[in-house]
Design a protein around this motif. Structure first.
Motif, PDB file in Angstrom:
ATOM      1  N   GLU A  86       0.876  -1.170   0.000  1.00 19.05           N
ATOM      2  CA  GLU A  86       0.000   0.000   0.000  1.00 19.05           C
ATOM      3  C   GLU A  86       0.912   1.218   0.000  1.00 19.05           C
ATOM      4  N   TYR A  87       0.790   2.064  -1.003  1.00 17.08           N
ATOM      5  CA  TYR A  87       1.679   3.212  -1.121  1.00 17.08           C
ATOM      6  C   TYR A  87       0.861   4.485  -1.249  1.00 17.08           C
ATOM      7  N   ASN A  88       1.080   5.409  -0.326  1.00 17.77           N
ATOM      8  CA  ASN A  88       0.417   6.709  -0.333  1.00 17.77           C
ATOM      9  C   ASN A  88       1.470   7.751   0.004  1.00 17.77           C
ATOM     10  N   ASP A  89       1.884   8.531  -0.993  1.00 20.37           N
ATOM     11  CA  ASP A  89       2.950   9.486  -0.728  1.00 20.37           C
ATOM     12  C   ASP A  89       3.047  10.508  -1.852  1.00 20.37           C
ATOM     13  N   GLU A  90       3.833  11.521  -1.593  1.00 20.33           N
ATOM     14  CA  GLU A  90       4.158  12.532  -2.581  1.00 20.33           C
ATOM     15  C   GLU A  90       5.110  11.906  -3.600  1.00 20.33           C
ATOM     16  N   ILE A  91       4.963  12.245  -4.874  1.00 14.46           N
ATOM     17  CA  ILE A  91       5.794  11.601  -5.898  1.00 14.46           C
ATOM     18  C   ILE A  91       6.773  12.542  -6.577  1.00 14.46           C
ATOM     19  N   GLU A  92       7.070  13.641  -5.968  1.00 16.11           N
ATOM     20  CA  GLU A  92       7.943  14.629  -6.586  1.00 16.11           C
ATOM     21  C   GLU A  92       9.315  14.067  -6.927  1.00 16.11           C
ATOM     22  N   GLU A  93       9.913  13.271  -6.039  1.00  8.77           N
ATOM     23  CA  GLU A  93      11.259  12.765  -6.288  1.00  8.77           C
ATOM     24  C   GLU A  93      11.301  11.732  -7.415  1.00  8.77           C
ATOM     25  N   ASN A  94      10.170  11.166  -7.793  1.00 11.68           N
ATOM     26  CA  ASN A  94      10.134  10.185  -8.869  1.00 11.68           C
ATOM     27  C   ASN A  94       9.881  10.806 -10.240  1.00 11.68           C
ATOM     28  N   CYS A  95       9.531  12.080 -10.273  1.00 10.73           N
ATOM     29  CA  CYS A  95       9.259  12.746 -11.549  1.00 10.73           C
ATOM     30  C   CYS A  95      10.556  13.287 -12.128  1.00 10.73           C
ATOM     31  N   LYS A  96      10.622  13.292 -13.444  1.00 12.01           N
ATOM     32  CA  LYS A  96      11.794  13.847 -14.114  1.00 12.01           C
ATOM     33  C   LYS A  96      11.763  15.365 -13.996  1.00 12.01           C
ATOM     34  N   LYS A  97      12.914  15.944 -13.782  1.00  8.17           N
ATOM     35  CA  LYS A  97      13.025  17.399 -13.641  1.00  8.17           C
ATOM     36  C   LYS A  97      12.600  18.086 -14.940  1.00  8.17           C
ATOM     37  N   ASN A  98      11.850  19.175 -14.797  1.00 10.88           N
ATOM     38  CA  ASN A  98      11.386  20.006 -15.908  1.00 10.88           C
ATOM     39  C   ASN A  98      10.539  19.239 -16.920  1.00 10.88           C
ATOM     40  N   GLU A  99      10.034  18.086 -16.536  1.00 12.96           N
ATOM     41  CA  GLU A  99       9.136  17.331 -17.398  1.00 12.96           C
ATOM     42  C   GLU A  99       7.923  16.929 -16.574  1.00 12.96           C
ATOM     43  N   ASN A 100       6.832  16.748 -17.222  1.00 12.23           N
ATOM     44  CA  ASN A 100       5.615  16.354 -16.535  1.00 12.23           C
ATOM     45  C   ASN A 100       5.356  14.864 -16.703  1.00 12.23           C
ATOM     46  N   THR A 101       6.365  14.055 -16.402  1.00 17.23           N
ATOM     47  CA  THR A 101       6.206  12.616 -16.581  1.00 17.23           C
ATOM     48  C   THR A 101       6.660  11.858 -15.340  1.00 17.23           C
ATOM     49  N   LEU A 102       6.074  10.703 -15.148  1.00 13.70           N
ATOM     50  CA  LEU A 102       6.458   9.775 -14.084  1.00 13.70           C
ATOM     51  C   LEU A 102       6.739   8.437 -14.747  1.00 13.70           C
ATOM     52  N   ASP A 103       7.934   7.917 -14.561  1.00 16.94           N
ATOM     53  CA  ASP A 103       8.285   6.604 -15.085  1.00 16.94           C
ATOM     54  C   ASP A 103       7.724   5.564 -14.117  1.00 16.94           C
ATOM     55  N   ILE A 104       6.636   4.931 -14.486  1.00 12.54           N
ATOM     56  CA  ILE A 104       5.934   4.015 -13.587  1.00 12.54           C
ATOM     57  C   ILE A 104       6.776   2.781 -13.279  1.00 12.54           C
ATOM     58  N   PHE A 105       7.604   2.332 -14.212  1.00 16.36           N
ATOM     59  CA  PHE A 105       8.408   1.137 -13.974  1.00 16.36           C
ATOM     60  C   PHE A 105       9.464   1.381 -12.898  1.00 16.36           C
ATOM     61  N   CYS A 106      10.120   2.527 -12.943  1.00 21.49           N
ATOM     62  CA  CYS A 106      11.096   2.851 -11.894  1.00 21.49           C
ATOM     63  C   CYS A 106      10.402   2.982 -10.543  1.00 21.49           C
ATOM     64  N   PHE A 107       9.262   3.619 -10.543  1.00 20.75           N
ATOM     65  CA  PHE A 107       8.494   3.782  -9.315  1.00 20.75           C
ATOM     66  C   PHE A 107       8.084   2.428  -8.743  1.00 20.75           C
ATOM     67  N   LEU A 108       7.576   1.536  -9.595  1.00 22.67           N
ATOM     68  CA  LEU A 108       7.176   0.205  -9.130  1.00 22.67           C
ATOM     69  C   LEU A 108       8.374  -0.572  -8.600  1.00 22.67           C
ATOM     70  N   TRP A 109       9.467  -0.552  -9.339  1.00 19.81           N
ATOM     71  CA  TRP A 109      10.650  -1.307  -8.930  1.00 19.81           C
ATOM     72  C   TRP A 109      11.187  -0.834  -7.585  1.00 19.81           C
ATOM     73  N   GLU A 110      11.225   0.480  -7.371  1.00 15.31           N
ATOM     74  CA  GLU A 110      11.712   1.009  -6.101  1.00 15.31           C
ATOM     75  C   GLU A 110      10.905   0.471  -4.924  1.00 15.31           C
ATOM     76  N   ASN A 111       9.636   0.259  -5.125  1.00 15.58           N
ATOM     77  CA  ASN A 111       8.798  -0.227  -4.037  1.00 15.58           C
ATOM     78  C   ASN A 111       8.811  -1.752  -3.927  1.00 15.58           C
ATOM     79  N   ILE A 112       8.930  -2.442  -5.032  1.00 14.11           N
ATOM     80  CA  ILE A 112       8.950  -3.908  -5.010  1.00 14.11           C
ATOM     81  C   ILE A 112      10.246  -4.429  -4.413  1.00 14.11           C
TER      82      ILE A 112
END
Length: 159
Positions: A86-112
């Motif tokens: 269960e993950y509930n948190d701010e995602i600023e550190e996972n977003c690329k700088k100056n871009e409006n994208t979130l790499d879901i695979f990196c985010f998932l891997w960090e938690n798995i």
């Protein structure tokens, strides 16, 4: 897979649904204890909310579950290890700088990767693990078993 957060940041949508089944490339777990990672189920959303300071930040609420195949710590057989996060948190550190994208695979891997146990076994009968002059014993057997050096230890304690 990158999730575009531009619609969220421009206030065109209130939330982005990230509910889906994802398959991580084997390069993610190549040098880990994970033998195989079945498709991961994610159910959740990304939305904006005010933080403690009053700034609008991207926030994620999601449930991640799946099954990883690990090597049993005792028998070395492949075993299924189900996980749920269960993950509930701010995602600023996972977003690329100056871009409006979130790499879901990196985010998932960090938690798995945090869910991978150091040791995992489904072996219940330790009696079949023995060899020439050795045998595998449980913690209970270790406590109940007489130590041949216990007399020597008692002598040291008396001095």
């Amino acid at each position: 897979m990158e999730i575009n957060l531009a619609l969220l940041h421009s206030n065109n949508v209130e939330e982005i649904d990230i509910t889906n089944s994802y398959t991580l490339d084997s390069m993610y777990y190549k040098n880990t204890d994970i033998i195989h990672l079945n498709p991961i189920n994610v159910k959740g959303k990304i939305y904006r909310k005010e933080n403690e300071v009053g700034d609008l930040v991207d926030f994620i609420e999601c449930s991640i579950n799946g099954v990883m195949i690990l090597s049993d710590s005792i028998s070395l057989e492949e075993v299924n290890f189900p996980f749920e996060i269960e993950y509930n948190d701010e995602i600023e550190e996972n977003c690329k700088k100056n871009e409006n994208t979130l790499d879901i695979f990196c985010f998932l891997w960090e938690n798995i990767v945090l869910e991978v146990p150091l040791q995992f076994t489904k072996v219940e009968d330790l009696s079949k693990f023995h060899g020439d002059g050795w045998k595998l014993i449980s913690e209970d057997e270790l406590k109940n078993n007489n130590n041949p050096f216990s007399d020597l230890l008692n002598d040291f304690e008396k001095e």
